[in-house]
Design an enzyme around this catalytic site. Structure first.
Site, PDB file in Angstrom:
ATOM      1  N   ASP A  10       1.811  -6.734 -24.573  1.00 48.18           N
ATOM      2  CA  ASP A  10       2.493  -6.847 -26.134  1.00 48.18           C
ATOM      3  C   ASP A  10       3.080  -8.180 -26.530  1.00 48.18           C
ATOM      4  OD1 ASP A  10       1.147  -4.393 -26.061  1.00 48.18           O
ATOM      5  OD2 ASP A  10       3.101  -3.324 -26.534  1.00 48.18           O
ATOM      6  N   LYS A  86      -4.550  -1.105 -27.216  1.00 50.02           N
ATOM      7  CA  LYS A  86      -3.937   0.337 -27.110  1.00 50.02           C
ATOM      8  C   LYS A  86      -3.394   0.744 -28.444  1.00 50.02           C
ATOM      9  CE  LYS A  86       0.398  -1.265 -25.413  1.00 50.02           C
ATOM     10  NZ  LYS A  86       1.656  -0.600 -25.957  1.00 50.02           N
ATOM     11  N   CYS A 119       7.164  -0.243 -24.257  1.00 50.74           N
ATOM     12  CA  CYS A 119       5.735  -0.500 -23.884  1.00 50.74           C
ATOM     13  C   CYS A 119       5.731  -1.096 -22.284  1.00 50.74           C
ATOM     14  CB  CYS A 119       4.895  -1.355 -24.444  1.00 50.74           C
ATOM     15  SG  CYS A 119       4.498  -0.514 -26.110  1.00 50.74           S
TER      16      CYS A 119
END
Length: 185
Positions: A10, A86, A119
């Site tokens: 991310d 995701k 995350c």
């Protein structure tokens, strides 16, 4: 291709200055992640990018189809480097990440990215649960300040607590310089 892979989680435009959800220290973390990315490429290690996309109209960041949801250009994937998209915090949940890693013979992961308390935490714990050896480069991750029961928790305290908890859970939590030795095998 060895058994060690670099997992970049991310590091997307919205987390950088000017984005919709700027984190503390994102640029410094991305610079360290970039060093590990360059090393992984030079060493022929597998590199897997993870990109979070939110599909709701009220998405606070990483909204589908926006520039903020794209991987930051300094860490952009090259041809042949898979990108796992995701929609959940955990990169292993409802994705092919585990199958992709196992298909490449990956048993050890060096993990970098954001957010440390979300995350990165979820993926690191899932990887440990799935039997991967996890090395987490603490200075190649970023977070932000949080509030709990009226107590302001500064970003460095959030970061320290997350890294301590992940180390306690079994991750090898080290600097990016130390994680480089893992990538070199």
């Amino acid at each position: 291709m060895g058994t060690t892979g670099l997992l970049i989680i991310d590091l997307q435009n919205d987390y950088f200055p000017g984005g919709r959800y700027t984190l503390d220290g994102t640029e410094a973390a991305a610079a360290k992640a970039g060093e590990l990315l360059a090393l992984a490429r030079a060493e022929g290690a597998s590199v897997v990018h993870v990109r979070h996309v939110m599909t709701g109209e009220d998405a606070p960041f990483f909204a589908k189809g926006t520039p903020g949801a794209e991987i930051h250009p300094d860490l952009a994937p090259r041809e042949g480097e898979p990108v796992v998209v995701k929609e959940a915090v955990n990169a292993f949940l409802r994705t092919d990440l585990d199958a992709l890693l196992r298909g490449r013979g990956i048993t050890r992961l060096v993990i970098v990215g954001a957010m440390s308390h979300m995350c990165v935490d979820a993926a690191s714990r899932a990887a440990l649960d799935l039997g991967y050896e996890v090395t987490l480069a603490h200075d190649a991750t970023a977070t932000l300040p949080l509030t709990f029961c009226g107590t302001e928790v500064p970003a460095p305290a959030v970061q320290a607590a997350m890294m301590a908890a992940l180390e306690f859970a079994g991750a090898n939590v080290v600097s990016a310089d130390e994680a480089a030795a893992v990538l070199r095998g």
